[in-house]
Design a protein around this motif. Structure first.
Motif: not given
Length: 499
Positions: A107-112
């Motif tokens: 989820r964090l990787d998608q946001v970044v």
């Protein structure tokens, strides 16, 4: 009598006064002038290089500032997006944040990825308070603690952002390695990763440290290229300026050398004139002392010749020799006196043709015996202001000089007219061998002679007479041979009207 300038083997008992030897070649400018020119080149080059490096460094600082500003804006955007799109939903769903869980990390990787997509970033890491890489665009970095820079604690605990340039080669070598390899210069920016303030007006809590690395090799290479262009242009302008300065110095040196040579010539002429004046006084004094006794000897010899008609032939030849030598010495004394004490000419209206008639009438009998022919072509109404007797003597001496140069039968051509520039011009051309090229430059020097029995004052006296009338005399050889003497005298108004 006038010397014969066309004879060879110049002979003179006195130094050739008035003859100038060319000065030795030397630098007209002092040595410090050349030193100053080279010192100016060094100053110009150093100033240009300093200016070029200042400009290029300013451009590099501008580049770094722009990149840091870009990183700051990107970090602020990431802070906001991570907090709103990842932190808040994750806390609501899981109650805590644990990036070791694949779901939270993805989820964090998608946001970044959505935020940095298309941006020139090489790598992005997030460090937690244990100095480990909690997130990285390169998954091999996850969980490692030796990746953070030494100043990470300042960012985590003090909230102070830091940036630095990581270079794979020394900066001083970079200009010589263009084009640079990718990754030669990397900008690393470390910013605190903050959440939202817990209370209005409070400080946002620090959740970690966000590290951005960006390859700025291309931008740095452009700065180096810009710097090289500036340096080359400055060096070229310095060389051009120095070339102009050196050209001006050389031109000034030539002008100064010419002026120094002219000054030396004038000094030599002044010294020569002073010597001539002193010698003239001595010669005039001596000539005056021997003039009267010489006159007595001449008249006595003439008287004895008349009384000894019936004397033997040896006695008559002896008396004739005494009389002839007395006449010759008297003429020599008169030449010395005329040169040492030149007479100021009167300013009467003089008919040039009439003066020539008188001189040719006096020489006519002797020239007929010598088979010398006169060819005369003179315009009418040629008038000048001057002294008739002095001009007569000048013309007479020129004609006698032509007679002596031919040394036998020949032709003397006299051409008279105006030159169109306010002068009466008289050309005397004989059919003799002409002037010797080696002696020609010195024929007007006093005491220079090409005759064994000459005094070297004939032509100088003629020149003195012509110059005292405001005219000039030129010595050259005729186009078909023979000596050519040209006299220019200021023309009177009557001659101007006639012409």
């Amino acid at each position: 009598m006038l010397d014969n300038p066309s004879q060879a083997n110049a002979h003179s008992g006195l130094p050739q006064n008035g003859t100038l030897n060319p000065p030795e070649t030397e630098s007209a400018l002092p040595s410090y002038a050349r030193t100053l020119s080279w010192l100016s080149l060094v100053i110009i080059v150093l100033t240009s290089l300093g200016l070029s490096f200042f400009i290029s460094n300013s451009a590099r600082e501008t580049l770094l500032t722009r990149q840091q500003e870009f990183a700051r804006q990107l970090v602020e955007n990431l802070n906001s997006q991570i907090f709103r799109r990842f932190a808040v939903p994750t806390l609501m769903a899981y109650g805590h944040i644990a990036l070791r869980q694949p779901e939270q990390y993805e989820r964090l990787d998608q946001v970044v990825s959505s935020v940095i997509h298309g941006l020139p970033l090489e790598r992005l890491r997030i460090y937690d308070f244990s100095r480990r890489a909690a997130y990285s665009t390169d998954k091999q970095d996850l969980g490692h603690s030796g990746l953070a820079p030494a100043y990470l604690d300042e960012v985590l605990y003090e909230g102070t952002p830091r940036s630095e340039i990581l270079s794979a080669i020394p900066e001083w070598q970079a200009p010589f390695r263009v084009p640079l390899k990718r990754g030669s210069f990397v900008l690393r920016v470390l910013y605190p990763l903050r959440g939202e303030p817990l209370s209005p007006g409070g400080d946002a809590p620090i959740m970690g440290a966000l590290e951005l690395t960006q390859d700025i090799t291309d931008d740095y290479e452009r700065v180096l290229t810009f710097q090289g262009i500036i340096v080359v242009m400055c060096l070229m302008s310095s060389v051009v300026m120095f070339g102009l300065l050196l050209m001006l110095i050389h031109r000034a040196e030539r002008v100064l050398a010419a002026r120094m040579n002219k000054t030396r010539q004038l000094e030599n002429q002044i010294h020569s004139n002073e010597r001539l004046v002193s010698m003239g006084r001595v010669v005039a004094s001596i000539a005056h002392e021997i003039r009267n006794p010489l006159g007595i000897i001449r008249s006595s010899a003439e008287l004895l010749q008349r009384r000894t008609d019936k004397a033997d032939a040896a006695t008559r030849r002896l008396l004739e020799a005494i009389y002839d030598e007395a006449v010759r010495l008297s003429q020599t004394v008169n030449d010395f006196l005329d040169y040492a004490r030149p007479r100021q000419p009167r300013q009467d209206l003089v008919d040039v043709n009439l003066v020539l008639d008188q001189a040719l009438a006096f020489l006519e009998g002797d020239w007929n015996r010598r088979q010398i022919t006169i060819e005369r072509q003179c315009d009418a109404n040629l008038f000048v202001h001057g002294d008739k007797d002095l001009l007569y003597r000048a013309f007479y001496n020129i004609l006698v000089n032509g007679q002596q140069a031919m040394d036998g039968p020949g032709i003397v051509r006299i051409t008279c007219g105006t030159d169109g520039e306010g002068h009466v011009r008289l050309d005397f051309l004989d059919s003799g061998p002409g002037f010797d090229s080696a002696s020609l430059p010195h024929l007007l020097d006093p005491f220079f002679t090409t005759k064994e029995d000459g005094t070297g004052l004939g032509l100088p006296i003629v020149q003195s007479i012509i110059v005292s009338h405001g005219g000039t005399i030129e010595l050259t050889n005729g186009p078909e041979g023979g000596a050519l003497v040209r006299v220019l005298l200021p023309m009177d108004a009557l001659s101007e009207k006639a012409s």
